[in-house]
Design a protein around this motif. Structure first.
Motif, PDB file in Angstrom:
ATOM      1  N   LYS A  70     -33.036 -12.939  47.680  1.00 10.97           N
ATOM      2  CA  LYS A  70     -33.224 -12.220  49.193  1.00 10.97           C
ATOM      3  C   LYS A  70     -33.778 -10.990  47.827  1.00 10.97           C
ATOM      4  O   LYS A  70     -34.603 -10.019  48.965  1.00 10.97           O
ATOM      5  CB  LYS A  70     -31.972 -11.914  49.275  1.00 10.97           C
ATOM      6  N   ALA A  71     -33.535 -10.590  47.047  1.00  9.45           N
ATOM      7  CA  ALA A  71     -33.359  -9.679  45.902  1.00  9.45           C
ATOM      8  C   ALA A  71     -35.107  -9.874  45.756  1.00  9.45           C
ATOM      9  O   ALA A  71     -35.997  -8.626  45.681  1.00  9.45           O
ATOM     10  CB  ALA A  71     -33.592 -10.089  44.523  1.00  9.45           C
ATOM     11  N   THR A  72     -35.737 -10.795  45.711  1.00  5.25           N
ATOM     12  CA  THR A  72     -37.618 -10.706  45.255  1.00  5.25           C
ATOM     13  C   THR A  72     -38.010 -10.337  47.552  1.00  5.25           C
ATOM     14  O   THR A  72     -39.213  -9.704  46.818  1.00  5.25           O
ATOM     15  CB  THR A  72     -37.951 -12.844  45.484  1.00  5.25           C
ATOM     16  N   GLN A  73     -37.463 -10.471  48.269  1.00 11.17           N
ATOM     17  CA  GLN A  73     -37.877 -10.672  49.358  1.00 11.17           C
ATOM     18  C   GLN A  73     -37.669  -8.954  49.287  1.00 11.17           C
ATOM     19  O   GLN A  73     -38.846  -8.524  50.063  1.00 11.17           O
ATOM     20  CB  GLN A  73     -37.578 -10.825  50.322  1.00 11.17           C
ATOM     21  N   ALA A  74     -37.036  -8.504  49.241  1.00  9.85           N
ATOM     22  CA  ALA A  74     -37.051  -7.147  48.691  1.00  9.85           C
ATOM     23  C   ALA A  74     -37.757  -5.892  48.658  1.00  9.85           C
ATOM     24  O   ALA A  74     -38.438  -5.165  49.005  1.00  9.85           O
ATOM     25  CB  ALA A  74     -35.063  -6.543  48.450  1.00  9.85           C
ATOM     26  N   ALA A  75     -37.913  -6.605  47.382  1.00  7.43           N
ATOM     27  CA  ALA A  75     -38.560  -5.987  46.141  1.00  7.43           C
ATOM     28  C   ALA A  75     -40.973  -5.898  46.419  1.00  7.43           C
ATOM     29  O   ALA A  75     -41.136  -5.342  46.353  1.00  7.43           O
ATOM     30  CB  ALA A  75     -38.853  -6.830  44.527  1.00  7.43           C
ATOM     31  N   HIS A  76     -40.358  -7.319  47.561  1.00  4.86           N
ATOM     32  CA  HIS A  76     -42.324  -7.593  47.881  1.00  4.86           C
ATOM     33  C   HIS A  76     -42.451  -6.611  48.971  1.00  4.86           C
ATOM     34  O   HIS A  76     -42.622  -5.914  49.222  1.00  4.86           O
ATOM     35  CB  HIS A  76     -42.222  -8.832  48.202  1.00  4.86           C
ATOM     36  N   THR A  77     -41.149  -6.356  49.869  1.00  3.06           N
ATOM     37  CA  THR A  77     -40.805  -5.438  51.239  1.00  3.06           C
ATOM     38  C   THR A  77     -41.508  -3.400  50.387  1.00  3.06           C
ATOM     39  O   THR A  77     -41.714  -3.406  51.414  1.00  3.06           O
ATOM     40  CB  THR A  77     -39.907  -5.296  52.083  1.00  3.06           C
ATOM     41  N   LEU A  78     -40.521  -3.602  49.458  1.00  4.92           N
ATOM     42  CA  LEU A  78     -40.467  -2.613  48.802  1.00  4.92           C
ATOM     43  C   LEU A  78     -42.124  -2.071  48.643  1.00  4.92           C
ATOM     44  O   LEU A  78     -42.971  -1.266  48.778  1.00  4.92           O
ATOM     45  CB  LEU A  78     -39.579  -1.864  47.662  1.00  4.92           C
TER      46      LEU A  78
END
Length: 162
Positions: A70-78
């Motif tokens: 989830k953190a990786t996905q959030a960082a990618h989205t950001l």
């Protein structure tokens, strides 16, 4: 018939001794059983604890992997959003700079490229023309016998500014 008196002190003593012996043996048996069952119960508790620890460890690893994902996905989205915003900002900046240069009368990049292309074409045409005229001059004999001397002009005097 011989009847024994149940309240005979000698008979009671033997009876009490026999019962006390049986109680003692029953106590020892219970103690041995408790030790045996206690060891088995302790071993069962240890094995249950090991299996519980494995389950907790597995669950913790799954939760950690999920949180990392989830953190990786959030960082990618950001990162994607930030890149998009920078792209928009660059576009706005380029438009404003182009408008400012246009208001100053400076040509755009496309106009400069077209101008460079025209200059290159003209230079190529001039280069071809020079080659033809140089070849034609070399073929003709020179009719002039003497070159005219160069006349030097006196430098113009500058007017004094007051």
């Amino acid at each position: 018939m011989s009847t024994k008196n149940p309240f005979d002190p000698a008979a009671m003593s033997d009876n009490v001794k026999a019962q006390a012996q049986q109680i003692w043996l029953a106590g020892l048996g219970a103690f041995a059983k408790a030790q045996e069952d206690g060891t088995k119960a302790f071993e069962k508790l240890v094995s249950d604890g090991i299996s519980m620890q494995r389950k907790v460890h597995t669950t913790a690893e799954e939760k950690l992997a999920e949180a990392t994902k989830k953190a990786t996905q959030a960082a990618h989205t950001l990162s994607e959003r930030a890149t998009g915003q920078w792209g928009k900002l660059e576009g706005i900046f380029e438009d404003r700079v182009a408008k400012a240069l246009h208001s100053l009368g400076l040509p755009s990049a496309a106009q400069m490229e077209a101008l460079h292309a025209r200059v290159a074409t003209l230079e190529a045409q001039l280069g071809q023309g020079k080659t033809k005229t140089t070849a034609a001059r070399a073929a003709k004999p020179s009719t002039k016998t003497a070159a005219k001397p160069a006349v030097k002009k006196a430098p113009a005097k500058k007017a004094a500014k007051k």
